[in-house]
Scaffold this motif. Structure first.
Motif, PDB file in Angstrom:
ATOM      1  N   ARG A  84      48.192  36.884  49.436  1.00 56.39           N
ATOM      2  CA  ARG A  84      48.274  38.053  48.548  1.00 56.39           C
ATOM      3  C   ARG A  84      47.499  37.786  47.262  1.00 56.39           C
ATOM      4  O   ARG A  84      46.751  38.628  46.777  1.00 56.39           O
ATOM      5  N   TRP A  85      47.683  36.595  46.695  1.00 54.73           N
ATOM      6  CA  TRP A  85      46.988  36.220  45.468  1.00 54.73           C
ATOM      7  C   TRP A  85      45.470  36.188  45.684  1.00 54.73           C
ATOM      8  O   TRP A  85      44.716  36.717  44.876  1.00 54.73           O
ATOM      9  N   ALA A  87      43.723  37.718  48.075  1.00 54.20           N
ATOM     10  CA  ALA A  87      43.249  39.081  48.318  1.00 54.20           C
ATOM     11  C   ALA A  87      43.086  39.822  46.991  1.00 54.20           C
ATOM     12  O   ALA A  87      42.109  40.564  46.801  1.00 54.20           O
ATOM     13  N   GLY A  88      44.013  39.626  46.062  1.00 50.79           N
ATOM     14  CA  GLY A  88      43.903  40.244  44.744  1.00 50.79           C
ATOM     15  C   GLY A  88      42.671  39.759  44.005  1.00 50.79           C
ATOM     16  O   GLY A  88      41.958  40.558  43.367  1.00 50.79           O
ATOM     17  N   ARG A  89      42.389  38.463  44.084  1.00 57.97           N
ATOM     18  CA  ARG A  89      41.203  37.893  43.424  1.00 57.97           C
ATOM     19  C   ARG A  89      39.919  38.439  44.050  1.00 57.97           C
ATOM     20  O   ARG A  89      38.917  38.595  43.367  1.00 57.97           O
ATOM     21  N   LEU A  90      39.980  38.725  45.341  1.00 54.87           N
ATOM     22  CA  LEU A  90      38.816  39.260  46.049  1.00 54.87           C
ATOM     23  C   LEU A  90      38.752  40.789  45.973  1.00 54.87           C
ATOM     24  O   LEU A  90      37.843  41.393  46.546  1.00 54.87           O
ATOM     25  N   ARG A  91      39.744  41.387  45.306  1.00 49.78           N
ATOM     26  CA  ARG A  91      39.863  42.861  45.211  1.00 49.78           C
ATOM     27  C   ARG A  91      39.847  43.491  46.603  1.00 49.78           C
ATOM     28  O   ARG A  91      39.115  44.426  46.892  1.00 49.78           O
ATOM     29  N   GLU A  92      40.682  42.904  47.432  1.00 49.07           N
ATOM     30  CA  GLU A  92      40.780  43.327  48.820  1.00 49.07           C
ATOM     31  C   GLU A  92      42.230  43.706  49.112  1.00 49.07           C
ATOM     32  O   GLU A  92      43.152  43.120  48.558  1.00 49.07           O
ATOM     33  N   GLU A  93      42.409  44.649  49.991  1.00 52.00           N
ATOM     34  CA  GLU A  93      43.754  45.056  50.375  1.00 52.00           C
ATOM     35  C   GLU A  93      44.442  43.908  51.105  1.00 52.00           C
ATOM     36  O   GLU A  93      43.819  43.195  51.889  1.00 52.00           O
ATOM     37  N   TRP A 111      37.865  31.084  50.998  1.00 49.71           N
ATOM     38  CA  TRP A 111      37.794  31.326  49.555  1.00 49.71           C
ATOM     39  C   TRP A 111      38.795  30.431  48.832  1.00 49.71           C
ATOM     40  O   TRP A 111      38.468  29.803  47.816  1.00 49.71           O
TER      41      TRP A 111
END
Length: 185
Positions: A84-85, A87-93, A111
Motif C-alpha cells: 500500500r505504501w 503503491a502510494g509512492r508510485l501514485r498507483e491504485e 521498486w
C-alpha cells in the motif's frame, strides 16, 4: 592415474562435455521464469535482474499465489501494508488481491527493493535484511552495533529467518550470475 595411448583425448572430451552440460542442468534447478517482466521492472528500478530473480526464488519459488503465514503475498512476498505504501509512492491504485499478479507484484517489489538499497546506502546485505526483517529492525541493529551490515558478519543478525533469507539470496544471486552472465539473452 596414468592414461595410455589416446585415452587422454577421451578424458579431455569427457571433461568438456561435462562442463557444457553443467550449466543447462543447473538451469533446471535455477530457472529464469518471468524473464521479460523481471528484466523490465529490474531495469526500470536500476536493479540487477539476477538479484530480483534470486529474491523471487527465495521468497516464493516462483509461485505467484504464494502467501506466507504472516500475510506476505505473491512472487516477491510483499506485505499488503508495505505494498500500500509503495503503491502510494508510485501514485498507483492499491489492491491487495493484485499482489498475486506477477506484473503488479514485480512492479511494487522491485521498486521497494531498490528503495531499500538506496536507504541503506548501497549495502545489499542490509537492504535484504530490511526487505525480510523490516527497515526499523535493521536500523536498530546497525545503530546499536549489533550487526555491521556486512555479509561477512551475517551471523550477528538477531532474527534467524532474516539471517537465512539474506544468506540464501546472496548465494542464489552468485549462482544466477554464473548461470546467466547475459540475463537479457
Amino acid at each position: 592415474m596414468r592414461v595410455k595411448g589416446r585415452g587422454w583425448i577421451f578424458l579431455l572430451l569427457l571433461a568438456v562435455v561435462a562442463a557444457l552440460l553443467a550449466k543447462p542442468t543447473a538451469r533446471l534447478v535455477y530457472p529464469f521464469p518471468y524473464r521479460s517482466s523481471i528484466l523490465h521492472y529490474a531495469g526500470q528500478n536500476g536493479l540487477d535482474p539476477l538479484l530480483v530473480l534470486a529474491v523471487v526464488r527465495t521468497e516464493s519459488k516462483f509461485y505467484p499465489l504464494a502467501e506466507s503465514l504472516t500475510g506476505a503475498r505473491g512472487l516477491m512476498q510483499i506485505m499488503p501494508e508495505t505494498a500500500r505504501w509503495v503503491a502510494g509512492r508510485l501514485r498507483e491504485e492499491f489492491d491487495p488481491e493484485r499482489l498475486f499478479e506477477p506484473e503488479y507484484n514485480l512492479r511494487l517489489g522491485t521498486w521497494y527493493l531498490a528503495y531499500l538499497i538506496r536507504e541503506f546506502r548501497g549495502s545489499l546485505p542490509a537492504a535484504l535484511a530490511a526487505y525480510n526483517g523490516g527497515s526499523q529492525n535493521v536500523e536498530d541493529w546497525l545503530g546499536r552495533g549489533v550487526w555491521d551490515g556486512r555479509s561477512a558478519s551475517l551471523d550477528k543478525i538477531p532474527f534467524p529467518e532474516t539471517r537465512e533469507f539474506v544468506r540464501q539470496v546472496l548465494r542464489d544471486y552468485r549462482i544466477y550470475r554464473f548461470l546467466y552472465p547475459e540475463p537479457g539473452r
